[in-house]
Each structure stands twice: as structure tokens, then as C-alpha cells.
Motif scaffolding. Structure first.
Motif, PDB file in Angstrom:
ATOM      1  N   LEU A  55       0.828  -1.189   0.000  1.00 54.56           N
ATOM      2  CA  LEU A  55       0.000   0.000   0.000  1.00 54.56           C
ATOM      3  C   LEU A  55       0.874   1.255   0.000  1.00 54.56           C
ATOM      4  O   LEU A  55       1.799   1.370   0.800  1.00 54.56           O
ATOM      5  CB  LEU A  55      -0.915   0.008   1.234  1.00 54.56           C
ATOM      6  N   GLY A  56       0.602   2.161  -0.896  1.00 58.11           N
ATOM      7  CA  GLY A  56       1.334   3.421  -0.955  1.00 58.11           C
ATOM      8  C   GLY A  56       2.606   3.385  -1.775  1.00 58.11           C
ATOM      9  O   GLY A  56       3.287   4.391  -1.900  1.00 58.11           O
ATOM     10  N   SER A  57       2.937   2.243  -2.352  1.00 53.61           N
ATOM     11  CA  SER A  57       4.161   2.182  -3.155  1.00 53.61           C
ATOM     12  C   SER A  57       3.916   2.803  -4.525  1.00 53.61           C
ATOM     13  O   SER A  57       2.802   2.836  -5.019  1.00 53.61           O
ATOM     14  CB  SER A  57       4.637   0.736  -3.313  1.00 53.61           C
ATOM     15  N   GLY A  58       4.972   3.291  -5.113  1.00 50.12           N
ATOM     16  CA  GLY A  58       4.869   3.948  -6.412  1.00 50.12           C
ATOM     17  C   GLY A  58       4.936   2.977  -7.568  1.00 50.12           C
ATOM     18  O   GLY A  58       5.138   1.777  -7.394  1.00 50.12           O
ATOM     19  N   GLY A  59       4.767   3.528  -8.736  1.00 48.47           N
ATOM     20  CA  GLY A  59       4.821   2.731  -9.953  1.00 48.47           C
ATOM     21  C   GLY A  59       5.105   3.613 -11.142  1.00 48.47           C
ATOM     22  O   GLY A  59       5.817   4.615 -11.029  1.00 48.47           O
ATOM     23  N   GLN A  60       4.514   3.290 -12.271  1.00 46.61           N
ATOM     24  CA  GLN A  60       4.729   4.014 -13.521  1.00 46.61           C
ATOM     25  C   GLN A  60       3.387   4.344 -14.168  1.00 46.61           C
ATOM     26  O   GLN A  60       2.494   3.504 -14.206  1.00 46.61           O
ATOM     27  CB  GLN A  60       5.540   3.168 -14.499  1.00 46.61           C
ATOM     28  N   SER A  61       3.281   5.543 -14.688  1.00 47.85           N
ATOM     29  CA  SER A  61       2.166   5.930 -15.544  1.00 47.85           C
ATOM     30  C   SER A  61       2.691   5.936 -16.968  1.00 47.85           C
ATOM     31  O   SER A  61       3.755   6.492 -17.242  1.00 47.85           O
ATOM     32  CB  SER A  61       1.643   7.314 -15.170  1.00 47.85           C
ATOM     33  N   THR A  62       1.939   5.301 -17.869  1.00 50.93           N
ATOM     34  CA  THR A  62       2.416   5.124 -19.236  1.00 50.93           C
ATOM     35  C   THR A  62       1.350   5.574 -20.236  1.00 50.93           C
ATOM     36  O   THR A  62       0.165   5.294 -20.050  1.00 50.93           O
ATOM     37  CB  THR A  62       2.761   3.631 -19.481  1.00 50.93           C
ATOM     38  N   TRP A  63       1.802   6.279 -21.273  1.00 47.47           N
ATOM     39  CA  TRP A  63       0.942   6.719 -22.379  1.00 47.47           C
ATOM     40  C   TRP A  63       1.595   6.269 -23.664  1.00 47.47           C
ATOM     41  O   TRP A  63       2.816   6.205 -23.779  1.00 47.47           O
ATOM     42  CB  TRP A  63       0.823   8.240 -22.429  1.00 47.47           C
ATOM     43  N   ARG A  64       0.768   5.987 -24.685  1.00 41.38           N
ATOM     44  CA  ARG A  64       1.276   5.619 -26.010  1.00 41.38           C
ATOM     45  C   ARG A  64       0.736   6.596 -27.043  1.00 41.38           C
ATOM     46  O   ARG A  64      -0.448   6.916 -27.044  1.00 41.38           O
ATOM     47  CB  ARG A  64       0.855   4.193 -26.352  1.00 41.38           C
ATOM     48  N   PHE A  65       1.637   7.050 -27.913  1.00 45.45           N
ATOM     49  CA  PHE A  65       1.292   7.981 -28.979  1.00 45.45           C
ATOM     50  C   PHE A  65       1.882   7.479 -30.290  1.00 45.45           C
ATOM     51  O   PHE A  65       2.801   6.664 -30.296  1.00 45.45           O
ATOM     52  CB  PHE A  65       1.886   9.376 -28.698  1.00 45.45           C
TER      53      PHE A  65
END
Length: 130
Positions: A85-95
Motif C-alpha cells: 500500500l502506498g508504493s509507487g509505480g509508472q504511468s504510461t501513455w502511447r502515442f
């Protein structure tokens, strides 16, 4: 030429064509990966550190809409698969680069309920498509 001999030859030529195709996917993981020089048809994956449990989210301020088109909405993933709980990660977008020209891909990392507050982080990438 008999069909049995044609299939392996055709398969080999298709495989060779794939090997010689220039990299079609560019991965951007930091501001230092910018500016970007792309060719029409190339895909761009932007992946930035994120931790939505803090209330901060990445928001697209400028999507380089004249030269890039979105292929998917933001996808969030955590390294621990949500186990901590509360750990970070990655936000990813594709273009995808769809037109020649110049643009700017600009994102801000801030709490959505405080749009006037200074962002905790910014990502600002100049894009040139040939």
C-alpha cells in the motif's frame, strides 16, 4: 516452384524484412530523453514515475496534437503489483507520430484539486516529426 519450397523461402524473406525495419517504438522514461526526432508512423511510449496514492497524478497539458495522436489512455502499473500500500509505480501513455511538423508534449504532476498550485514535477518534451 513447388509450394513446399516456396513457404520457407517466403517466411525467411518476411523475417529478414522485420529485422531490417528501423525501430518503430521509441521509449521515453525521463526528461533527459528529449527532444525527440521521430518519423511519421513511429510510436512513442512515455513512462513516468507515479504514485497516485499520494493524490498526485500526471495530467497532459499539451499533447503535441498537431504531430502526435494518442493510442491509449494513461495506464498505471506498480512494480509490486499493488501488494504494498502506498508504493509507487509508472504511468504510461502511447502515442503515434502521424504528421510532419513540430509539437510539444507537456505533462504536470500535481494534485487535481489544486490546479493553481505549482506542479511537483513537469515533463516537457519537444517533438519533431519528419
Amino acid at each position: 516452384m513447388p509450394l513446399a519450397r516456396l513457404i520457407p523461402a517466403l517466411s525467411l524473406s518476411l523475417l529478414t524484412a522485420c529485422v531490417h525495419t528501423p525501430a518503430n517504438n521509441v521509449i521515453v522514461e525521463a526528461q533527459s530523453d528529449c527532444p525527440l526526432q521521430l518519423h511519421t508512423g513511429q510510436n512513442v511510449t512515455v513512462s513516468l514515475p507515479s504514485n497516485p496514492t499520494t493524490g498526485y497524478r500526471w495530467a497532459i497539458q499539451d499533447s503535441a496534437g498537431g504531430v502526435l495522436r494518442s493510442l491509449s489512455p494513461e495506464v498505471y502499473s506498480s512494480a509490486d503489483n499493488g501488494q504494498v500500500l502506498g508504493s509507487g509505480g509508472q504511468s504510461t501513455w502511447r502515442f503515434q507520430a502521424f504528421a510532419a511538423g513540430n509539437g510539444r508534449l507537456r505533462l504536470t504532476y500535481q494534485q487535481p484539486w489544486e490546479p493553481e498550485a505549482e506542479p511537483a514535477q513537469t515533463f516537457d518534451c519537444s517533438i519533431t516529426v519528419n
